[in-house]
Scaffold this motif. Sequence first.
Motif, PDB file in Angstrom:
ATOM      1  N   SER A  91       0.931  -1.220   0.039  1.00  0.00           N
ATOM      2  CA  SER A  91       0.040   0.063   0.077  1.00  0.00           C
ATOM      3  C   SER A  91       0.850   1.198  -0.171  1.00  0.00           C
ATOM      4  O   SER A  91       2.047   1.311   0.317  1.00  0.00           O
ATOM      5  CB  SER A  91      -0.902   0.001   1.182  1.00  0.00           C
ATOM      6  OG  SER A  91      -0.502   0.098   2.329  1.00  0.00           O
ATOM      7  N   ILE A 122      -3.740   3.271  -0.300  1.00  0.00           N
ATOM      8  CA  ILE A 122      -4.450   2.511  -1.328  1.00  0.00           C
ATOM      9  C   ILE A 122      -3.591   1.337  -1.821  1.00  0.00           C
ATOM     10  O   ILE A 122      -2.351   1.409  -1.775  1.00  0.00           O
ATOM     11  CB  ILE A 122      -4.833   3.251  -2.881  1.00  0.00           C
ATOM     12  CG1 ILE A 122      -5.768   4.565  -2.366  1.00  0.00           C
ATOM     13  CG2 ILE A 122      -5.132   2.588  -3.776  1.00  0.00           C
ATOM     14  CD1 ILE A 122      -5.952   5.168  -3.757  1.00  0.00           C
ATOM     15  N   ARG A 146      -7.941  -0.749  -4.430  1.00  0.00           N
ATOM     16  CA  ARG A 146      -8.599  -0.212  -5.772  1.00  0.00           C
ATOM     17  C   ARG A 146      -9.649  -0.967  -6.204  1.00  0.00           C
ATOM     18  O   ARG A 146     -10.937   0.032  -6.842  1.00  0.00           O
ATOM     19  CB  ARG A 146      -7.475  -0.141  -6.924  1.00  0.00           C
ATOM     20  CG  ARG A 146      -7.812   0.326  -8.199  1.00  0.00           C
ATOM     21  CD  ARG A 146      -7.837   1.963  -8.032  1.00  0.00           C
ATOM     22  NE  ARG A 146      -6.770   2.463  -7.827  1.00  0.00           N
ATOM     23  CZ  ARG A 146      -6.351   3.583  -7.775  1.00  0.00           C
ATOM     24  NH1 ARG A 146      -7.513   4.735  -7.821  1.00  0.00           N
ATOM     25  NH2 ARG A 146      -5.350   4.278  -7.429  1.00  0.00           N
TER      26      ARG A 146
END
Length: 371
Positions: A91, A122, A146
């Motif tokens: 991430s 993310i 995502r």
Amino acid sequence: MAAFGLYTHIRANRIRSMFLIGGLFLLVYVLVFAGSLAGEALADNAPFNVLLQRALVNMIPAIPVATLVALAWIAIAYFFNRRIISAVTGSYDVTRTEEPALYALLENLCISRGLTVPRLSIMETDALNAYASGMSEGQYAVTVTRGLMETLSRDELEAVLAHELTHIRNKDVQLMVTAVIIAGVISFFGELIFRWMQFTPRRSSQSSSKDKGNGGAAIAFMVALGLVVLAWVLSIVIRFSLSRSREYLADAGAVELTKNPDAMIGALMKISGHSDLPSAPSSVMEMCVDNPRHGFASLLSTHPPIEKRIEALVRHGGGRAPTTSPPSAPFSNSGHDAPVDDTAGTNQVGPWGSANAGPTSTQPGRKGPWG
């Protein structure tokens, strides 16, 4: 520890969790005793009660050392847990400029409760999941995949963010990270003791006292081995019980923040069956919205079944039972939701009855207070 209302449930659960963490830490000393007992069994074949007394005496000097090692392990993880988790999961942090719509959702939720906005991260994967990490206010972060951003609608994604913020508000993140750290210490020490017991030869002097000991060393050795296995199993059970009890409260907290139980239900329905993160270890999966990895008969599941969580939201959160309906518009990173078909939802029921009820409508709607 009876509780009435969301906040008393959170308080009672936190107290229970502190006792569980304390019990988890005590398992470190159980392993110290197991190692001491195994050492006595390997050294001499004295009667079992004699070996037991020796083990109790010899473990006393080892207690401070084991405590310092465990505390040092916790301290290292306290300062570097986010970096370790990010390195394992791949991430990365994003800013308001890079993800304006997602950041705005998180920021608005924090403003509504006077919270400091955590970092936003993310994971580039098609899986649908999210988790919160960090041990202090400066370390807190909310990570989403995502796939979650591309599949969930705006309201559903907001509900997931609220779920993770609730974990931060309730101090669940610190407790879960601490539990994972201590369980890691137990696994490490247990592995060392097991390997040592497996490959360390017994001294030859034991043969001369074989008759005197009446197999006391063998009994002590088996007891030590059983204690190692017991400590390892209990550490897993405690970790799982901590995680399972918190997911219901986090779902309820998300509804409290968003005032939209149907969004949380919709998010859970979409996440179900698509949440596994192959690159994430089990300790990280325990902190996610959903963890599909479980043992036999769900006895070793860290999360309640999604069906049970949805049932709780319908029964206690005011949500509607899920039905087969067209998927809602996915979340758009441009700051606005994707276009929605104007013909969808024309038969929705509002507080005054059917939305299209009226003089020219064929729907049997209720009249409002002004006719």
